[in-house]
Write a protein that holds these residues in place. Structure first.
Motif, PDB file in Angstrom:
ATOM      1  N   GLY A  33      -3.809  43.466 -31.508  1.00 43.39           N
ATOM      2  CA  GLY A  33      -5.127  43.690 -30.822  1.00 43.39           C
ATOM      3  C   GLY A  33      -4.938  43.249 -29.554  1.00 43.39           C
ATOM      4  O   GLY A  33      -5.828  43.540 -28.506  1.00 43.39           O
ATOM      5  N   GLN A  34      -3.878  42.712 -28.839  1.00 45.25           N
ATOM      6  CA  GLN A  34      -3.823  42.463 -27.421  1.00 45.25           C
ATOM      7  C   GLN A  34      -3.380  43.734 -26.352  1.00 45.25           C
ATOM      8  O   GLN A  34      -2.021  44.193 -26.521  1.00 45.25           O
ATOM      9  N   ILE A  35      -4.428  44.323 -25.939  1.00 38.60           N
ATOM     10  CA  ILE A  35      -4.029  45.339 -25.169  1.00 38.60           C
ATOM     11  C   ILE A  35      -5.237  45.503 -23.969  1.00 38.60           C
ATOM     12  O   ILE A  35      -6.480  45.568 -24.368  1.00 38.60           O
ATOM     13  N   VAL A  36      -4.914  45.312 -22.741  1.00 39.76           N
ATOM     14  CA  VAL A  36      -5.926  45.224 -21.656  1.00 39.76           C
ATOM     15  C   VAL A  36      -5.652  46.271 -20.574  1.00 39.76           C
ATOM     16  O   VAL A  36      -4.377  46.475 -20.167  1.00 39.76           O
ATOM     17  N   ALA A  37      -6.740  47.000 -20.262  1.00 36.50           N
ATOM     18  CA  ALA A  37      -6.781  47.894 -19.134  1.00 36.50           C
ATOM     19  C   ALA A  37      -7.066  47.192 -17.964  1.00 36.50           C
ATOM     20  O   ALA A  37      -8.349  46.778 -17.988  1.00 36.50           O
ATOM     21  N   MET A  38      -6.326  47.309 -16.815  1.00 35.73           N
ATOM     22  CA  MET A  38      -6.570  46.457 -15.616  1.00 35.73           C
ATOM     23  C   MET A  38      -6.981  47.100 -14.412  1.00 35.73           C
ATOM     24  O   MET A  38      -7.461  46.793 -13.570  1.00 35.73           O
ATOM     25  N   VAL A  39      -6.087  48.421 -14.190  1.00 37.17           N
ATOM     26  CA  VAL A  39      -6.544  49.140 -12.974  1.00 37.17           C
ATOM     27  C   VAL A  39      -6.705  50.556 -13.547  1.00 37.17           C
ATOM     28  O   VAL A  39      -5.806  50.985 -14.622  1.00 37.17           O
ATOM     29  N   PRO A  40      -7.779  51.304 -13.314  1.00 42.17           N
ATOM     30  CA  PRO A  40      -7.970  52.550 -13.883  1.00 42.17           C
ATOM     31  C   PRO A  40      -6.864  53.722 -13.488  1.00 42.17           C
ATOM     32  O   PRO A  40      -6.359  53.313 -12.298  1.00 42.17           O
TER      33      PRO A  40
ATOM     34  N   ARG B 292      -4.333  53.385  -7.738  1.00 42.32           N
ATOM     35  CA  ARG B 292      -2.729  53.005  -7.643  1.00 42.32           C
ATOM     36  C   ARG B 292      -3.099  51.718  -7.828  1.00 42.32           C
ATOM     37  O   ARG B 292      -3.730  50.705  -7.552  1.00 42.32           O
ATOM     38  N   ALA B 293      -1.843  51.140  -8.697  1.00 39.83           N
ATOM     39  CA  ALA B 293      -1.595  49.567  -8.945  1.00 39.83           C
ATOM     40  C   ALA B 293      -0.310  49.245  -8.070  1.00 39.83           C
ATOM     41  O   ALA B 293       0.514  50.214  -8.007  1.00 39.83           O
ATOM     42  N   ASN B 294      -0.057  48.094  -7.991  1.00 41.59           N
ATOM     43  CA  ASN B 294       1.099  47.431  -7.403  1.00 41.59           C
ATOM     44  C   ASN B 294       1.957  46.962  -8.409  1.00 41.59           C
ATOM     45  O   ASN B 294       2.021  45.754  -8.408  1.00 41.59           O
ATOM     46  N   HIS B 295       3.034  47.985  -8.677  1.00 39.30           N
ATOM     47  CA  HIS B 295       3.941  47.387  -9.843  1.00 39.30           C
ATOM     48  C   HIS B 295       5.410  47.827  -9.712  1.00 39.30           C
ATOM     49  O   HIS B 295       6.134  47.296 -10.305  1.00 39.30           O
ATOM     50  N   ALA B 296       5.809  49.106  -8.901  1.00 39.58           N
ATOM     51  CA  ALA B 296       6.932  49.461  -8.648  1.00 39.58           C
ATOM     52  C   ALA B 296       7.121  49.884  -7.386  1.00 39.58           C
ATOM     53  O   ALA B 296       6.606  51.134  -6.902  1.00 39.58           O
ATOM     54  N   VAL B 297       7.790  49.418  -6.461  1.00 34.51           N
ATOM     55  CA  VAL B 297       7.959  49.620  -5.151  1.00 34.51           C
ATOM     56  C   VAL B 297       8.351  51.048  -5.031  1.00 34.51           C
ATOM     57  O   VAL B 297       9.374  51.352  -5.573  1.00 34.51           O
TER      58      VAL B 297
ATOM     59  N   SER C  43      -0.233  44.179  -9.282  1.00 36.01           N
ATOM     60  CA  SER C  43      -1.394  44.567 -10.428  1.00 36.01           C
ATOM     61  C   SER C  43      -0.729  45.486 -11.405  1.00 36.01           C
ATOM     62  O   SER C  43       0.565  46.026 -11.230  1.00 36.01           O
ATOM     63  N   ILE C  44      -1.338  45.942 -12.381  1.00 41.22           N
ATOM     64  CA  ILE C  44      -0.639  46.792 -13.518  1.00 41.22           C
ATOM     65  C   ILE C  44      -1.912  47.578 -13.929  1.00 41.22           C
ATOM     66  O   ILE C  44      -3.056  47.140 -14.000  1.00 41.22           O
ATOM     67  N   HIS C  45      -1.537  48.680 -14.646  1.00 41.72           N
ATOM     68  CA  HIS C  45      -2.546  49.653 -15.071  1.00 41.72           C
ATOM     69  C   HIS C  45      -2.969  49.032 -16.629  1.00 41.72           C
ATOM     70  O   HIS C  45      -4.007  48.939 -16.959  1.00 41.72           O
ATOM     71  N   TYR C  46      -1.639  48.664 -17.598  1.00 42.01           N
ATOM     72  CA  TYR C  46      -2.238  48.163 -18.779  1.00 42.01           C
ATOM     73  C   TYR C  46      -1.075  46.963 -19.112  1.00 42.01           C
ATOM     74  O   TYR C  46       0.073  47.034 -18.669  1.00 42.01           O
ATOM     75  N   LEU C  47      -1.539  46.051 -19.835  1.00 42.52           N
ATOM     76  CA  LEU C  47      -0.721  44.983 -20.235  1.00 42.52           C
ATOM     77  C   LEU C  47      -1.118  44.814 -21.995  1.00 42.52           C
ATOM     78  O   LEU C  47      -2.121  44.900 -22.363  1.00 42.52           O
ATOM     79  N   ILE C  48       0.133  44.802 -22.524  1.00 36.66           N
ATOM     80  CA  ILE C  48       0.296  44.783 -24.110  1.00 36.66           C
ATOM     81  C   ILE C  48       0.832  43.396 -24.396  1.00 36.66           C
ATOM     82  O   ILE C  48       2.051  43.053 -24.144  1.00 36.66           O
ATOM     83  N   GLY C  49       0.105  42.545 -25.010  1.00 34.54           N
ATOM     84  CA  GLY C  49       0.381  41.550 -25.580  1.00 34.54           C
ATOM     85  C   GLY C  49       1.231  41.544 -26.937  1.00 34.54           C
ATOM     86  O   GLY C  49       1.278  42.692 -27.558  1.00 34.54           O
TER      87      GLY C  49
END
Length: 252
Positions: A146-153, A157-162, A136-142
């Motif tokens: 106009g493409q910006i999505v918030a996905m985890v507050p 914790r998001a699962n993106h970097a071990v 998962s990720i906190h933010y995704l930018i296309g």
């Protein structure tokens, strides 16, 4: 987009918050209901957004976009003038998220290297991967304006970097696997505004902005072909705009 119109997701949020937006909300807005809402993958229900839980939207996503319509008036003015791209943020709840155990002191930049040919396919995938990966990720930018999505507050914790999930906020720049084109101007400007906003709100040191490839050997060079000098120049430019508006609100 006409300058006197609130971007679609914010228009919908303003109505949810029962804010009188006058004639500002004129364009249609897609419903930003979460994809894959429900259990967070930690045995707890994930936060529900814009689909009936007003308090959840306020508590879980107090930044960046909610502040455009419900924040301190001076903060709203500063964001409109200095961080305008963040007004386009929409909310899609990611399935895999959890509580943090340490404070946030790092921002990690990624590129998707996606096998999905369309941005919205990647949004759906990161909302709830069904291939055995709990990413998962906190933010995704296309790539498109106009493409910006918030996905985890941010506070979760998001699962993106071990090894860095607990302490960091993760931002993905969308690109197709083996993409040979550069990141777009929208992506550079938006990631600079978003990172700057996080730095100033959370008092994170600028030297704690890292690429995924710097902290995970399996991801060398990520975000691939990212122009760090251009990004740094844009951060400086944002900082100058904020200082011109109100020096005490600047990050550095």
């Amino acid at each position: 987009m006409a300058p006197n119109r609130i971007p679609g997701p914010l228009c919908q949020l303003a109505r949810l918050l029962r804010i009188d937006d006058g004639t500002l909300c004129r364009q249609p807005s897609p419903a930003p209901a979460p994809i894959g809402a429900g259990d967070s993958g930690t045995g707890q229900a994930g936060p529900r957004l814009l689909d009936g839980s007003l308090q959840g939207a306020l508590d879980q996503f107090a930044s960046p976009a909610v502040r455009f319509v419900s924040g301190d008036p001076e903060e709203v003015q500063m964001m409109n003038r200095c961080l305008p791209n963040l007004a386009h943020t929409r909310f899609v709840n990611a399935h895999f998220q959890g509580r943090r155990s340490v404070s946030i002191d790092e921002i990690v930049l990624h590129d998707t290297g996606s096998g999905q040919p369309r941005f919205e396919n990647t949004v759906r995938y990161l909302a709830h991967p069904r291939d055995g990966r709990d990413v998962s990720i906190h933010y995704l930018i296309g790539r498109g304006e106009g493409q910006i999505v918030a996905m985890v507050p941010e506070d979760r914790r998001a699962n993106h970097a071990v090894g860095h999930n607990d302490r960091s906020i993760g931002i993905e720049l969308w690109r197709v696997r083996n993409e040979t084109r550069n990141y777009t101007q929208w992506q550079y400007e938006t990631v600079a505004q978003l990172v700057y906003d996080i730095l100033r709100r959370r008092r994170i040191s600028r030297d704690q902005i890292v690429g995924h490839g710097e902290i995970e050997p399996r991801k060398p060079g990520e975000p691939h072909d990212f122009d760090w000098a251009r990004f740094d120049d844009l951060l400086d430019a944002v900082n100058e705009r904020v200082k011109d508006f109100e020096p005490t609100m600047a990050a550095f």
